[in-house]
Design a protein around this motif. Structure first.
Motif, PDB file in Angstrom:
ATOM      1  N   VAL A   1      29.422  29.122  57.803  1.00 24.95           N
ATOM      2  CA  VAL A   1      28.127  28.907  57.160  1.00 24.95           C
ATOM      3  C   VAL A   1      28.266  29.127  55.660  1.00 24.95           C
ATOM      4  CG1 VAL A   1      25.733  29.677  57.008  1.00 24.95           C
ATOM      5  CG2 VAL A   1      26.893  29.658  59.222  1.00 24.95           C
ATOM      6  N   MET A   2      27.701  28.174  54.882  1.00 25.09           N
ATOM      7  CA  MET A   2      27.803  28.295  53.431  1.00 25.09           C
ATOM      8  C   MET A   2      26.582  27.688  52.746  1.00 25.09           C
ATOM      9  SD  MET A   2      31.291  27.600  51.307  1.00 25.09           S
ATOM     10  CE  MET A   2      31.407  28.051  49.565  1.00 25.09           C
ATOM     11  N   GLY A   3      25.453  27.669  53.455  1.00 25.27           N
ATOM     12  CA  GLY A   3      24.241  27.138  52.839  1.00 25.27           C
ATOM     13  C   GLY A   3      23.127  27.008  53.854  1.00 25.27           C
ATOM     14  N   GLU A   4      21.990  26.499  53.383  1.00 24.69           N
ATOM     15  CA  GLU A   4      20.805  26.334  54.213  1.00 24.69           C
ATOM     16  C   GLU A   4      20.365  24.881  54.226  1.00 24.69           C
ATOM     17  OE1 GLU A   4      18.064  30.116  53.763  1.00 24.69           O
ATOM     18  OE2 GLU A   4      18.689  29.389  51.796  1.00 24.69           O
ATOM     19  N   ASP A   5      19.830  24.456  55.364  1.00 28.84           N
ATOM     20  CA  ASP A   5      19.343  23.092  55.503  1.00 28.84           C
ATOM     21  C   ASP A   5      17.876  23.081  55.906  1.00 28.84           C
ATOM     22  OD1 ASP A   5      19.583  20.294  55.496  1.00 28.84           O
ATOM     23  OD2 ASP A   5      19.982  20.235  57.646  1.00 28.84           O
ATOM     24  N   SER A   6      17.084  22.328  55.182  1.00 29.98           N
ATOM     25  CA  SER A   6      15.701  22.044  55.548  1.00 29.98           C
ATOM     26  C   SER A   6      15.436  20.604  55.142  1.00 29.98           C
ATOM     27  CB  SER A   6      14.728  23.001  54.849  1.00 29.98           C
ATOM     28  OG  SER A   6      14.899  22.953  53.444  1.00 29.98           O
ATOM     29  N   THR A   7      14.487  19.956  55.797  1.00 28.78           N
ATOM     30  CA  THR A   7      14.255  18.531  55.583  1.00 28.78           C
ATOM     31  C   THR A   7      12.898  18.291  54.951  1.00 28.78           C
ATOM     32  OG1 THR A   7      15.673  17.905  57.431  1.00 28.78           O
ATOM     33  CG2 THR A   7      14.037  16.291  56.746  1.00 28.78           C
TER      34      THR A   7
ATOM     35  N   SER B   1      29.987  40.812  47.588  1.00 30.80           N
ATOM     36  CA  SER B   1      29.965  42.242  47.247  1.00 30.80           C
ATOM     37  C   SER B   1      30.031  42.476  45.744  1.00 30.80           C
ATOM     38  CB  SER B   1      31.126  42.962  47.936  1.00 30.80           C
ATOM     39  OG  SER B   1      30.987  42.914  49.343  1.00 30.80           O
ATOM     40  N   SER B   2      30.798  41.635  45.060  1.00 33.79           N
ATOM     41  CA  SER B   2      30.976  41.819  43.618  1.00 33.79           C
ATOM     42  C   SER B   2      29.810  41.267  42.799  1.00 33.79           C
ATOM     43  CB  SER B   2      32.267  41.132  43.154  1.00 33.79           C
ATOM     44  OG  SER B   2      32.136  39.714  43.216  1.00 33.79           O
ATOM     45  N   GLY B   3      28.959  40.450  43.404  1.00 23.96           N
ATOM     46  CA  GLY B   3      27.865  39.813  42.673  1.00 23.96           C
ATOM     47  C   GLY B   3      28.221  38.454  42.106  1.00 23.96           C
ATOM     48  N   ARG B   4      29.485  38.056  42.233  1.00 25.90           N
ATOM     49  CA  ARG B   4      29.907  36.772  41.664  1.00 25.90           C
ATOM     50  C   ARG B   4      29.274  35.596  42.404  1.00 25.90           C
ATOM     51  NH1 ARG B   4      30.353  33.423  37.820  1.00 25.90           N
ATOM     52  NH2 ARG B   4      32.009  31.876  38.036  1.00 25.90           N
ATOM     53  N   LEU B   5      29.110  35.712  43.720  1.00 26.74           N
ATOM     54  CA  LEU B   5      28.472  34.646  44.482  1.00 26.74           C
ATOM     55  C   LEU B   5      27.047  34.422  43.986  1.00 26.74           C
ATOM     56  CD1 LEU B   5      28.483  32.594  46.795  1.00 26.74           C
ATOM     57  CD2 LEU B   5      27.771  34.442  48.329  1.00 26.74           C
ATOM     58  N   ALA B   6      26.313  35.491  43.760  1.00 27.85           N
ATOM     59  CA  ALA B   6      24.934  35.377  43.277  1.00 27.85           C
ATOM     60  C   ALA B   6      24.878  34.680  41.923  1.00 27.85           C
ATOM     61  CB  ALA B   6      24.289  36.760  43.191  1.00 27.85           C
ATOM     62  N   GLU B   7      25.852  34.940  41.063  1.00 31.53           N
ATOM     63  CA  GLU B   7      25.892  34.299  39.744  1.00 31.53           C
ATOM     64  C   GLU B   7      26.046  32.784  39.876  1.00 31.53           C
ATOM     65  OE1 GLU B   7      29.033  35.975  37.478  1.00 31.53           O
ATOM     66  OE2 GLU B   7      28.114  37.964  37.292  1.00 31.53           O
ATOM     67  N   ILE B   8      26.953  32.360  40.743  1.00 33.16           N
ATOM     68  CA  ILE B   8      27.172  30.918  40.918  1.00 33.16           C
ATOM     69  C   ILE B   8      25.938  30.256  41.524  1.00 33.16           C
ATOM     70  CG2 ILE B   8      28.539  29.183  42.146  1.00 33.16           C
ATOM     71  CD1 ILE B   8      30.938  31.067  41.905  1.00 33.16           C
ATOM     72  N   LEU B   9      25.358  30.883  42.546  1.00 28.55           N
ATOM     73  CA  LEU B   9      24.179  30.302  43.198  1.00 28.55           C
ATOM     74  C   LEU B   9      23.000  30.204  42.233  1.00 28.55           C
ATOM     75  CD1 LEU B   9      24.296  32.089  46.681  1.00 28.55           C
ATOM     76  CD2 LEU B   9      25.102  29.801  46.086  1.00 28.55           C
ATOM     77  N   LYS B  10      22.835  31.196  41.379  1.00 30.29           N
ATOM     78  CA  LYS B  10      21.736  31.185  40.409  1.00 30.29           C
ATOM     79  C   LYS B  10      21.851  29.994  39.468  1.00 30.29           C
ATOM     80  CE  LYS B  10      19.411  34.041  36.928  1.00 30.29           C
ATOM     81  NZ  LYS B  10      19.424  35.354  36.204  1.00 30.29           N
TER      82      LYS B  10
ATOM     83  N   ASP C   1      21.090  32.827  48.307  1.00 26.86           N
ATOM     84  CA  ASP C   1      22.153  33.207  49.235  1.00 26.86           C
ATOM     85  C   ASP C   1      21.643  32.985  50.657  1.00 26.86           C
ATOM     86  OD1 ASP C   1      24.094  34.445  50.803  1.00 26.86           O
ATOM     87  OD2 ASP C   1      24.361  36.132  49.445  1.00 26.86           O
ATOM     88  N   TRP C   2      22.416  32.297  51.477  1.00 28.36           N
ATOM     89  CA  TRP C   2      22.007  31.985  52.840  1.00 28.36           C
ATOM     90  C   TRP C   2      21.977  33.222  53.733  1.00 28.36           C
ATOM     91  CZ3 TRP C   2      26.181  30.497  50.076  1.00 28.36           C
ATOM     92  CH2 TRP C   2      27.424  31.004  50.447  1.00 28.36           C
ATOM     93  N   GLN C   3      22.511  34.344  53.261  1.00 27.56           N
ATOM     94  CA  GLN C   3      22.474  35.592  54.047  1.00 27.56           C
ATOM     95  C   GLN C   3      21.438  36.577  53.508  1.00 27.56           C
ATOM     96  OE1 GLN C   3      26.225  37.502  54.780  1.00 27.56           O
ATOM     97  NE2 GLN C   3      27.084  35.748  55.852  1.00 27.56           N
ATOM     98  N   ARG C   4      20.471  36.092  52.742  1.00 25.57           N
ATOM     99  CA  ARG C   4      19.458  36.986  52.204  1.00 25.57           C
ATOM    100  C   ARG C   4      18.617  37.581  53.338  1.00 25.57           C
ATOM    101  NH1 ARG C   4      17.452  31.813  51.565  1.00 25.57           N
ATOM    102  NH2 ARG C   4      15.217  31.531  51.973  1.00 25.57           N
ATOM    103  N   GLU C   5      17.977  38.706  53.059  1.00 24.87           N
ATOM    104  CA  GLU C   5      17.280  39.459  54.090  1.00 24.87           C
ATOM    105  C   GLU C   5      15.998  38.791  54.563  1.00 24.87           C
ATOM    106  OE1 GLU C   5      16.641  43.363  52.658  1.00 24.87           O
ATOM    107  OE2 GLU C   5      18.762  43.904  52.641  1.00 24.87           O
TER     108      GLU C   5
END
Length: 259
Positions: free
Chosen positions: A100-106, A238-247, A253-257
């Protein structure tokens, strides 16, 4: 260092040494921005950027290409590329070899003077609808079944830039509506500068699924490659780098709470 950490480090080193002997990791998909975008642009899509960083940390490189969707799936299934980008679960060449690496909605899009809003499939049948051939819009549900029913009101686009073709058909009043992933539609409308000529016409209710990257079942290193990406994603989160790219691509993030 504990014994399990030492073993994990040894396994990581062995994995890296095996994969380093290979050529660049080949990524393929059709244009599905912001997930994977024009490789010639400065922003090739967040999936591409994340994978590039994960592999670069291991001294590896990538080779990213765009192909029509059906062709991209075929290429990965037969080993012509190692990773398929932005696939829904059912479109993977091997359902076990994907992450999993993203979210899908139509979402639906209409011209700004077309006063329609999605309610149900029977009502949808009264309008000329454009979609992309071989895409899954509700994981094989009623909408996908309708799109594959050869209904005369449905036009299925294919080729190199099918969404751009559908947008042109919509503005020329050759179709009344089109549909795609919500993030993709929003970005394409903005890029084409047609926000004033179009309007959102509803989101498919009850549908929210995962987008994946899929690994080639014909690649003998597929499971090792998948493990490397899984670990790399965890470290970047964990490092926050993923959040930077997504922003930078205005996605969550597809794993958000709150999911």
């Amino acid at each position: 260092m504990t014994a399990w950490r030492a073993l994990a480090l040894l396994a990581s080193c062995l994995l890296s040494s095996q994969l380093l002997a290979t050529e660049p990791v080949r990524l393929v998909g059709d244009e599905f921005c912001p997930y994977n975008c024009d490789p010639a642009s400065g922003k090739p899509g967040y999936m591409v950027e994340v994978l590039e960083e994960i592999f670069a940390a291991q001294g590896m490189t990538i080779n990213y290409r765009l192909k029509p969707w059906s062709r991209a799936v075929h290429v990965v299934a037969n080993g012509g590329a190692q990773i398929l980008l932005a696939n829904t679960y059912n479109s993977a060449p091997n359902k076990r070899l994907q992450l999993v690496m993203g979210e899908d909605s139509t979402c639906f899009l209409a011209r700004n003077n077309y006063t329609w809003h999605y309610s149900d499939i029977p009502e949808l049948q009264q309008h000329r609808l454009g979609a992309i051939q071989s895409y899954h819009y509700d994981s094989g549900g009623p909408l996908d079944q309708y799109l594959r029913s050869n209904h005369p009101q449905v036009y299925l686009a294919k080729g190199e830039l099918p969404l751009r073709s559908l947008m042109s058909m919509l503005l020329q009043e050759r179709i009344d509506l089109l549909l795609d992933n919500c993030n993709v539609l929003k970005r394409k409308v903005s890029k084409m500068g047609i926000a004033e000529q179009t309007r959102p016409a509803g989101t498919l209710p009850g549908y929210h699924a995962d987008l994946h990257i899929a690994f080639s079942p014909a690649d003998p290193d597929a499971e090792q490659l998948m493990a490397l990406v899984r670990d790399g994603l965890s470290a970047m989160r964990s490092s926050g780098r993923l959040a930077e790219i997504l922003k930078a691509y205005n996605v969550n993030d597809w794993q958000r709470e709150d999911r």
